[in-house]
Design a protein around this motif. Sequence first.
Motif, PDB file in Angstrom:
ATOM      1  N   SER A  41      86.025  17.746  24.831  1.00 58.81           N
ATOM      2  CA  SER A  41      85.139  17.452  25.948  1.00 58.81           C
ATOM      3  C   SER A  41      85.716  16.323  26.799  1.00 58.81           C
ATOM      4  N   HIS A  96      86.197  28.736  28.246  1.00 58.38           N
ATOM      5  CA  HIS A  96      85.467  27.460  28.207  1.00 58.38           C
ATOM      6  C   HIS A  96      84.085  27.606  27.599  1.00 58.38           C
ATOM      7  N   SER A  97      83.636  26.464  27.079  1.00 57.95           N
ATOM      8  CA  SER A  97      82.294  26.368  26.506  1.00 57.95           C
ATOM      9  C   SER A  97      81.451  25.415  27.325  1.00 57.95           C
ATOM     10  N   ARG A 116      76.772  22.503  28.091  1.00 58.03           N
ATOM     11  CA  ARG A 116      77.295  23.652  27.357  1.00 58.03           C
ATOM     12  C   ARG A 116      76.874  24.936  28.074  1.00 58.03           C
ATOM     13  N   GLY A 165      83.431  23.622  22.391  1.00 54.93           N
ATOM     14  CA  GLY A 165      84.631  23.531  23.237  1.00 54.93           C
ATOM     15  C   GLY A 165      85.872  23.095  22.476  1.00 54.93           C
TER      16      GLY A 165
END
Length: 732
Positions: A65, A141-142, A109, A466
Amino acid sequence: MATVQPHVLLIDSYDSFAFNLAALVKKAIPDCTLHVIKNDSHTIQELLPSLSKFSAIVVGPGPGSPDIPTDIGVVCDIWKVANENLVPTFGVCLGQQSLGVENGATIHRLGTVKHGQVSVVKHTGTEIFAGLPDLKVVRYHSLHIRPKAGGEIEELAWSEDEDNGTIVMGVRHLSKPFWAVQYHPESILTDEGGLGIFRNFWKLASDWNTINRPHFRPQATLELSKSHVWPRVSKPYSANAANKTLGKVTFSTMEVPGLSVLRLCEFLGVNDESKRFVFLDSAAHPGQFSMIGCLNDDTAQFTHFVHENHIEESNAHSKVRHELGNKDVWTFFDEYREARKVVGGDRTVPFWGGFAGYLTYEAGFPPLGAGLKREDGHTAINHPDFNMVWVDRSIIVDIQNDKMWIQSLLPNDDAWIQETAQQISELPKGEIPVPTVAQGSSPVSFPDPEQYKTDVKRCQEFLFSGDSYELCLTGQTHITVPKEKTVPTWERYKILRGVNAAPHAGYLRLQPTTFLSCSPERFLSYSRSPGAVCELRPIKGTVRKMPHITREIAEEMLAGSRKEIAENLMIVDLIRHDLHNAVGENVVCSKFCGVEEYETLWQLVSVIEGSLPKDTPEDVDDSLGWEVLRRGLPPGSMTGAPKKRSVEILYNLEGFERGPYSGVFGYWCAGGGGDWSVTIRSVFLHDSEKNGDERWYVGAGGAITALSEPESELEETRVKLNGVLLGFGASS
Ligand SMILES: C=C(O[C@@H]1C=C(C(=O)O)C=C[C@H]1O)C(=O)O
Ligand SMILES: NC(=O)CC[C@H](N)C(=O)O
């Protein structure tokens, strides 16, 4: 006046796609010199004196992150440098998130994460998107950002999907030369959103430099400590091959219709279990060559544990310990082979002699920079991480054309060749009987299914946060063969081969390890110099063959499935990165997600090829395959992506070392060229677990993505295990 080339800085946040980005940048800015650093190799203070010398910066994607300092490293400081130090910068994915977060955006998220998914992106048609149509792009991506209303970050592009609604896909900073995208321009399935975007970025960056850095001139050379210039394809040490006299392979060839390779192995002594033996067996379609090493008491065997700093060389009479000192183990083997380089073999034969053996999964940890918590002594399973023999004499059988080569690297070895040819010509023809095994003869201890399903969910947590885009979760199964039911390991191999013939099978008896494989998966093959070409063939996506599963249905289930394509795509992108790291620009994906038929399974296979630039010196070309192994292990299909973070997550989560399982086995020819398979669908026995009851171990697993269902993942590992278990009279 000669024009001076621009220098571009690429900051890699430990992603497995960074070198794809490097290749794309190089395409968009062909004459640039690209300097690569890791996001934690420099502080911003260390970088500042050099920043002014770069024409542009590219900030790559990565796990984790943007608000976690250990994930983002120096990247978050790049956006905050004083105006006089500003450099035009382009951020990708984590890079966009960091640009946003440092400028007031909030990070969230996704409701449904997107890993290896293709989305349509609509945009303003301005700035980096100028002149481009709607784009089709790949997302990994998360997390995503929401820029602050009225802030400095302007949205330029968006995706729209049912699960997540509108997501920001491209931004720019209103007053600084910063642009970024959320998607992956460097993915194989991203269209003009790749090259087109970078060309636009370069134009914007150049214009900005002209106006805002009027005195800026690229320098002829630029040295930045702890960085390297991409591509970095020379050998890490100086070769001394020049002008040396090369050895010669002698060989004899004959037609062998009806000759069984198993019988040949038996003729060559495989039944003496106290001796070493190497048999790489193309036991099924599409395999062509089977290779037998004709070892003897003088054959040199090399073993190495990665937590130690020496290599043990042994033969039946003696042992020598080679201290590595500052040399790494890969260089040791490279130098050893180079000193024994030979010419003169039949170029249609892929192996003339040379190294053969296996490398464990953990053998790939040190080059990857992944931590290993191995305590002093050995791994829990005790198998050497490098275990190879130098094969002087060998027999190769072309099973498709019934042709055989008897080869020797030793000088004046004609008598052995002639005598062996004579004896083989007198062997009886036809298959030899394959033993059968009684059902229920060996108890099996499986990984706890509930634990496996829980671990699938734990993997998915890392995907949601992530930290990873895909994780290849595996488990270990142990098979105990009671003493009274044991059979020679060669007999066991024949049984296994009978129930589960595979194109990359093998029987290796390299004490202390006995290694039986029915692998369907090639990791890497490479041809000889000049112009060596590397080919990797990752498999992701598996369906068990059953009468009602026709090719059409298998294609629908594999190539027609978003989940399977996403899994395969991620590994394709990862392998392209590994290859771009080793060879530079020349990487192509020659097959994307083809459905291939194997003995018991249908699998989704892609093919990626790479080669060094045309003017590469021959000694570098000769070592290419070994270098690809060094930079490409463990196999991406056994780790997931990004590789380093995924390996670390799996190491903690699985709680054991994988050993030979998930590594590679194969050969590296003394004349260049080689072939390494992925060690799956294989069983291993350590000498210490051989006397009395035998305790074999077998690994099995599968790629976990956000779309995985725990129950079907468990079923998939059972399917994979089954082929091997059948060889022990057991099933999953
Ligand atoms: C992990 C294994 O296989 C790997 C995972 C596959 C998949 O997820 O579909 C397919 C082949 C291998 O790359 C195994 O066989 O144990
Ligand atoms: N590809 C990336 O850079 C991913 C960034 C971040 N780790 C996420 O999952 O959203």
